[in-house]
Structure formats: C-alpha cells, structure tokens
Design an enzyme around this catalytic site. Structure first.
Site, PDB file in Angstrom:
ATOM      1  N   GLU A  58      -0.251   0.134  -1.124  1.00  0.00           N
ATOM      2  CA  GLU A  58      -1.629   0.518  -0.494  1.00  0.00           C
ATOM      3  C   GLU A  58      -1.887  -0.037   0.993  1.00  0.00           C
ATOM      4  O   GLU A  58      -2.295   0.691   1.834  1.00  0.00           O
ATOM      5  CB  GLU A  58      -2.780   0.150  -1.343  1.00  0.00           C
ATOM      6  CG  GLU A  58      -3.955   0.748  -0.736  1.00  0.00           C
ATOM      7  CD  GLU A  58      -5.273   0.205  -1.706  1.00  0.00           C
ATOM      8  OE1 GLU A  58      -6.479  -0.049  -1.206  1.00  0.00           O
ATOM      9  OE2 GLU A  58      -5.088   0.411  -2.744  1.00  0.00           O
ATOM     10  N   LYS A  59      -1.129  -1.206   1.417  1.00  0.00           N
ATOM     11  CA  LYS A  59      -1.320  -1.696   2.606  1.00  0.00           C
ATOM     12  C   LYS A  59      -0.105  -2.699   2.775  1.00  0.00           C
ATOM     13  O   LYS A  59       0.494  -2.996   1.878  1.00  0.00           O
ATOM     14  CB  LYS A  59      -2.669  -2.347   2.658  1.00  0.00           C
ATOM     15  CG  LYS A  59      -2.761  -3.565   1.435  1.00  0.00           C
ATOM     16  CD  LYS A  59      -4.075  -4.025   1.536  1.00  0.00           C
ATOM     17  CE  LYS A  59      -4.714  -4.851   0.325  1.00  0.00           C
ATOM     18  NZ  LYS A  59      -4.957  -4.330  -0.858  1.00  0.00           N
ATOM     19  N   ARG A  80     -11.107  -6.939   4.124  1.00  0.00           N
ATOM     20  CA  ARG A  80     -12.380  -6.269   3.600  1.00  0.00           C
ATOM     21  C   ARG A  80     -12.628  -6.428   2.196  1.00  0.00           C
ATOM     22  O   ARG A  80     -13.343  -5.608   1.452  1.00  0.00           O
ATOM     23  CB  ARG A  80     -12.020  -4.476   3.568  1.00  0.00           C
ATOM     24  CG  ARG A  80     -11.532  -4.233   5.230  1.00  0.00           C
ATOM     25  CD  ARG A  80     -10.917  -2.895   5.158  1.00  0.00           C
ATOM     26  NE  ARG A  80     -10.828  -2.392   6.622  1.00  0.00           N
ATOM     27  CZ  ARG A  80     -11.461  -1.541   6.950  1.00  0.00           C
ATOM     28  NH1 ARG A  80     -12.313  -0.725   6.545  1.00  0.00           N
ATOM     29  NH2 ARG A  80     -11.175  -1.205   8.451  1.00  0.00           N
ATOM     30  N   ASP A 136      -4.209  -0.665  -4.921  1.00  0.00           N
ATOM     31  CA  ASP A 136      -4.774  -1.513  -5.669  1.00  0.00           C
ATOM     32  C   ASP A 136      -5.256  -1.293  -7.000  1.00  0.00           C
ATOM     33  O   ASP A 136      -5.509  -0.166  -7.300  1.00  0.00           O
ATOM     34  CB  ASP A 136      -6.152  -1.755  -4.847  1.00  0.00           C
ATOM     35  CG  ASP A 136      -6.018  -2.679  -3.443  1.00  0.00           C
ATOM     36  OD1 ASP A 136      -4.670  -3.201  -3.448  1.00  0.00           O
ATOM     37  OD2 ASP A 136      -6.707  -2.538  -2.458  1.00  0.00           O
TER      38      ASP A 136
END
Length: 737
Positions: A9-10, A326, A109
C-alpha cells in the site's frame, strides 16, 4: 516457481517486506518517478495509498459538466475508477508487471480501505490470476518472514474491500446529488457531504452556544488555616458535603449568603485536621498519532492540521525521518521495542543530544501489539537525517515527534502529593500540594500535566492535627461559555462526535464502529481526511478564520439550519456503517447502500421542493469582493476570497480557482520564501499568464528572481517557475543560477 508480485500500500511497507525477503535487491525504474524492486522470486512495488479515484459524472457524459436539476439523481451502476492525479505512473507500472507474475501478493493495510486500494487496482488492470493476502499489521522482519510463508487466498478478505467500495460510491452519490440540488435551488455553490456537513454542524452549534451564553455568577469560599499553630497559614477551599442545600444545579454554589454563614461559623474556630501523603509516578505520555500531534502543534506553535499534514509529509517523503504520518494509533509493536536501541541511538545522533537517563531495556506501556491498528504511532525512523536542512517548522515537528518517542525509555515523573482535610459544619476545607521528587522524562520535554511550585503544606508530615480557621473570603466567579474551535480541536471533536449525539442507538452504533481503535470513539472522517475537510469548509465560505479560531459564517449557519436531519447529522455515518457490516458478512450487497442514499435523495427533494436554503443576500457571496481579472474558462469575473481568487461563475459550475498558497510547484517555492500569491500577482497572471517575483530564496539561502507562470489544466491551476528572458539587473549581466 515464477515471479510473485507484491503490491504494498505504501513505500514504508514495501521496504519492510523487502527486508524480510532473502537475496539481493535490484531497483528498476518504471517511469519518471516510479521504481519497483526485484529480489529473489519477488517483484515488489509500492503504491501511494489510493492510486485510483472514482470517475466524475462528466467523464461518463459531457452533459453532466453543466449542473441541472433535471439530471438528478446522478448514479452509475458499477461506478468505475480512473488513475488519480499524479499517480498514473504507478498504475502503469503495476499493469506492466502483472503479466510477468505468476501470482500477486496483496499487501494492503489490514482495514477496509487497505483491502480496497489493491483490489480496485487489480480490477482496473483486468487481472484474473491468483491473489494471496499478506494480512498483518506487524511489519517487523520476523513477523513478515513468518506471514509470507502463511499466505491465504485473498478471497477471504475481499468483502472488506467491497464494503469500502460501496461506501466510496455512496459518498460520491451523496455529495454529487445533494450538492447539485442545493446549489441549483439557491443560485450559489452549496456542497453537502456525509462528513463535512456534520463537521460544519459542530461549529454552528458551538458558536450558537457561545453567543447565547448568559453568564451566571457562582461563589466559592477560600480560607487561611493555621495548622498546629504553625505559619505560614495554609490556603484551603471549602467543599460542601454532597447533597448539601448550599449546592445547586451543576454542583455549584449560586448564593453568596450560605458561604458567608459558613465562614462566620468557622472563623476563629479549631477543627480536627488530617494530612495524608501519597507518592505517585506520572508515566510519559504515549507517542503521537495524527490527532494528538495536531493538538500539540496547535497549542505550541499555532500550526493547523493542514500545515501539520504538509510538514509531516515532507518529513516522511523528503527526509525519511518519521514513520507513517497519517496514523490513528499511539502504540508500537514488540518488534519496534526490539529495534529501539538502534532507533534511539540514531535519533539522538540526529538531534545532537545525549540523554543518560534513557534506557532502551525499559518497556513503556506504548509497546502493546494488541492495541496496534493498521498502523503504529508516529515515531522517528532509524535513518540519518540532516536536521539543519529542515525549515524551522519541520524542525519543530520532528523534534516533538522524537521527544515523545525518546521519553518512552525514560523514568516517569515521581511526585509526592500532600492532602489536607479539615472537617467542619456542612462540609470540609481541602488543600493539596504536589512536590516533584524526580523529574524523570520531564527533564527533557514539556509533556503531560504541568507542575506548580509546591506549597508550605508539603512540609507537613502525614498525621492528625488541629486546624484553626484564621480568616477567609467568599469569591465571586462567572460561568464561561465553551471555547471556540480551532482547526485542531475541531478535528479532535470529529474523532469523538458521538458524545454530541442524542439518540442512544445512533450513539452506541457510532462508538461500536470504532471498537479497537485507540483515540477514536464515535468518529466521522479519519485522521488523514479531517484536515482537508475542514479546509474545504473554509474555502467554500461555510467557516471563516479569525486568528487561530474557526467560526461559522452566516452562509454556513443558514445552510446548516435549513438542511433536513436525514442528511446533516452523524447518524448518516452510523446507518451506512451498519449496512457496510452486513456487506462484509454477506447479508447485504452494495446495491442496498446505493438504494438507501438514492431513496433519501428523493425524499429530501420532495420535501424541499423549490424552496431556498439560504437568503438571496447571503447566497451572493461574491458581491463587494475585489475583481482581479477575467476567468480563462468562462469569461466571468475572478474575485478575491480569503484563500484564493475564484471565478464568480461557481454557481454555474465553473471551478476555476487560483489559490494564494499551495504545496506544489511555484506555490511551494513562494511559501518557502515567505511569500504567497497576492491580488496584484493574480491580476498579472490572469492578464499576461506570468508575473515577475523578486527575492525568492534557494535551498542554500541565495536570493534570486524568477517568472511565476500560470497553467490551467482544466482540473486545477498549476504555477511553475521560468527563468527565460529575465530583466537584467542594473549594472549586472544576468548569469546562470
């Protein structure tokens, strides 16, 4: 075995996965800014959150670019997605890698959105092959090695992504239809959103409570007590017995006379007194999540949530100095505890500090795997960071994050609390003094409760005494209204909006929605989306900024009051969530959620008919504003607003806006140089397409001049720098920078 494509995801998750895969890594460029990594039998590519966004109505049919009541409601079965702005390269990279892979490992996630982010991309790319799920929030090397050997069929988790997709489409349907309905009925842009509208309602309610507050006087009794004939006297406060006739509503004393009578009875009299002592240890506060970081930065430096988001994004992406910014979690994993010696050592080196009291074998309460959500707390990384290259704001935030991490390995603040109790008619006199024995973590950081200088009471040993009430006074106080919202406190209240909900079932549902989420209790929005939502409310004229506070405008108040409860309260989030849970359990399908919002729309449309939500005078927001030029899209006047320069034809759907500040291109350069787009600059940009700006500051601190040029992409206005044909400075020939 063929290649296995891991879609993370990241970037930080991709890096953690690569660390868990044996072999030598080889990074391969797959676009202007996009890379993927080959290691052993794996291809690993990192996304950047959502790389797709739902289509706009005009992407389906150009007629929808013009807002009309006749076209409502707008809805498209199987609402499709397109690459999000600036993320096409990532989409192309994944699409090119899929044919090379025998299977895909889904590494989103471990929440609904994380599931959707990868699932929707695979659907967009038309992938029909084998997909396995890496489902863990523990990103330690050991845990990831173990989980990579225990992959399961992604189908097990697909309902989570379907639920998130249903929510995103319903949000889109809700916003588009209600916003167009109220905009066309009122002749001015009035947007409605599942999260933004109840957030606006919080501010409206708070402002009305402040303005309607009537100050009421209440009273307290303070005395000077002589303990066993010793001086100085000890100041003590009278506490009426629970249920005493002296107490009125809110457990306050509303009449002076009763306290004056108590003082008259007690003055000069001696009563039994007891001194007790208790040692306490104040534990270090937990590391930051985004919500707590926003509140801290707001109180210390006045940074609003959007500024904190931009600063932490820079710290994460530019400097690789902090973990995921975040996050909604304040907890860390056991593996992060094992990694602490290296991370602490590197952090101290980056800060140029030595703290002897730090002991990385000390395990604070923040290291708790059971409380880690899809993310962990925001902490510094084990990376060499040039703190001196950061802006002052970046340094402030980085040091705050580091400080709240480092104190997890320091002793707590030890205190000795001394309490005095003097029993008397109708109640007691009470006093407390706190003495700090060992500052512990407070030696290096201002955090937790602040301590006052201990009073004379601390000098008394525990035991029984006689106390004489020497004198006293009845003091007058006034009730105060609630404090106005700042952007940070508004974002914080959005994380616990259930406390304002009256309906017990809705309240319970909102709280249940956040079960297991530390720091979220009956929330709307997420820590990542709230700053932008609040900024949007300001930009649309529903809220205004007054110093550090945000206050509802007349437009915002009229609009909120006129909206029906069915669409303006947090109840919408609760009702949707129940359907989403049924979708996950296979008891409902996305169409059930779509059907509900479309039925609600038709009900509201029949109810409002052709009535206005706001007065014509309030709707004419552009009246009296300074005109800075002509809109390049529709030819109507562009007028100055609080945050930028927008087209006065917004009622007809023109979205042209030239913002005063921004984080990309020349906007960022202007901000780094302490400048922003002014009305004079906007006039030249609109008339000539460029404006000369002098005194810009380079990264090295050198001053220079440049043209700022405007480019309207149709979706947004972009500013860029140009050095072509700069005016020559007097007495100098222009050289190269």
């Amino acid at each position: 075995m063929g290649k296995r494509l891991v879609i993370a995801e990241k970037p930080m998750l991709a890096k953690a996965i690569l660390d868990a895969i044996p072999g030598t890594a080889k990074s391969i460029k797959a676009g202007e800014r996009v890379f993927y990594t080959e290691k052993g039998d794996y291809l690993v590519v990192a996304l950047a959150g959502h790389v797709l966004q739902l289509k706009e109505p005009e992407d389906y049919d150009p007629k929808y670019k013009k807002w009309t009541l006749e076209d409502l409601p707008i809805f498209f079965p199987d609402w499709a997605a397109v690459p999000a702005q600036g993320k096409s390269d990532i989409v192309r990279c994944v699409k090119s890698l899929l044919p090379q892979a025998d299977s895909v490992i889904h590494a989103g996630d471990v929440d609904d959105e994380g599931q959707l982010i990868v699932d929707e991309l695979l659907r967009y790319c038309g992938y029909r092959g084998k997909v396995q799920r890496l489902y863990t929030s523990d990103t330690s090397t050991a845990a990831l090695k173990k989980r990579l050997g225990m992959l399961e069929d992604n189908a097990k988790w697909e309902p989570l992504g379907v639920s998130a997709y249903a929510r995103s489409v319903t949000d889109k349907t809700f916003g588009i239809n209600f916003s167009r309905l109220y905009t066309k009925l009122n002749g001015t842009l009035l947007t409605v959103g599942r999260v933004q509208t109840p957030a606006m309602g919080l501010v409206v309610a708070r402002d009305e409570a402040i303005e309607n507050h009537v100050a009421r006087k209440y009273y307290a009794l303070e005395v000077q007590a002589e303990i066993d004939g010793r001086q100085p006297y000890i100041p003590a406060e009278f506490i009426p017995t629970k249920g005493s006739p002296l107490l009125g509503e809110e457990d306050k004393v509303w009449e002076r006379k009763g306290l004056e009578e108590v003082l008259a009875v007690c003055r000069g009299k001696t009563f039994p007194a007891k001194v007790s002592k208790k040692e306490e240890t104040e534990a270090p506060p937990l590391p930051f999540n985004l919500n707590k970081l926003n509140l801290y930065c707001s109180s210390r430096w006045g940074y609003d949530p959007q500024q904190v988001m931009e600063i932490t994004q820079s710290l994460r992406e530019k400097y690789r100095a902090i973990t995921y910014n975040r996050s909604d979690s304040q907890y860390l994993t056991t593996e992060q505890f094992r990694e602490a010696p290296g991370t602490v050592s590197r952090t101290l080196a980056n800060l140029g500090m030595q703290i002897p009291e730090i002991d990385t074998s000390r395990k604070s309460r923040c290291f708790d795997d059971s409380k880690v959500s899809a993310h962990t707390a925001i902490i510094p990384t084990n990376e060499k960071v040039n703190v001196g290259a950061m802006t002052q704001a970046e340094q402030n935030v980085y040091k705050a994050i580091c400080g709240h991490y480092l104190i997890q390995f320091m002793p707590g603040c030890k205190k000795r609390k001394t309490n005095l109790r003097i029993d008397c008619p109708q109640g007691m006199f009470s006093a407390t003094s706190v003495e700090v024995i060992d500052k512990g973590f407070k030696a290096i950081i201002r955090a937790g409760s602040e301590d006052k200088t201990p009073g004379a009471l601390s000098g008394f040993a525990a035991g029984d005494y006689r106390a004489c009430i020497m004198d006293g006074s009845v003091t007058e106080h006034e009730t105060t209204p609630p404090r106005r919202y700042t952007k940070a406190t508004l974002a914080a209240d959005m994380s616990s909006v259930a406390k304002y909900v009256q309906d017990p079932q809705i309240k319970a549902t909102l709280i249940r929605k956040d079960d297991g989420k530390e720091g979220e209790s009956g929330s709307i929005g997420t820590g990542a989306t709230r700053p932008a939502i609040i900024e949007g409310l300001v930009k649309r004229g529903f809220l205004r900024e007054e110093g550090k506070y945000v206050i509802s405008t007349e437009l915002g108040r009229q609009f909120y009051r006129a909206l029906p409860d069915e669409i303006k309260k947090p109840d919408v989030t609760a009702e949707w969530w129940l359907i989403q849970e049924n979708i996950k359990d296979g008891k409902a399908v996305p169409d059930d959620l779509f059907k509900k919002v479309l039925e609600d729309f038709e009900t509201v449309r029949r109810t409002v008919g052709t009535s206005r939500a706001v007065s014509a005078a309030t709707a004419d927001k552009s009246a009296g504003r300074k005109t800075v030029g002509v809109c390049p899209r529709c030819g109507k006047p562009v007028v100055e607003g609080s945050k930028g320069f927008g087209c006065s034809g917004y009622r007809e759907g023109c979205g042209f806006v030239l913002w005063m500040t921004g984080k990309y291109g020349a906007h960022k350069v202007l901000g780094d140089s302490g400048k922003k787009v002014t009305a004079a600059m906007a006039e030249k940009l609109l008339s000539k397409g460029k404006v000369l700006v002098k005194g810009l500051t380079s990264v090295k601190g050198t001053k220079y001049d440049a043209w700022v040029c405007m480019e309207d992409t149709g979706r947004g206005v972009f500013l860029k720098l140009s050095f072509d044909a700069l005016p020559q400075k007097k007495g100098k020939k222009r050289g190269t920078n």
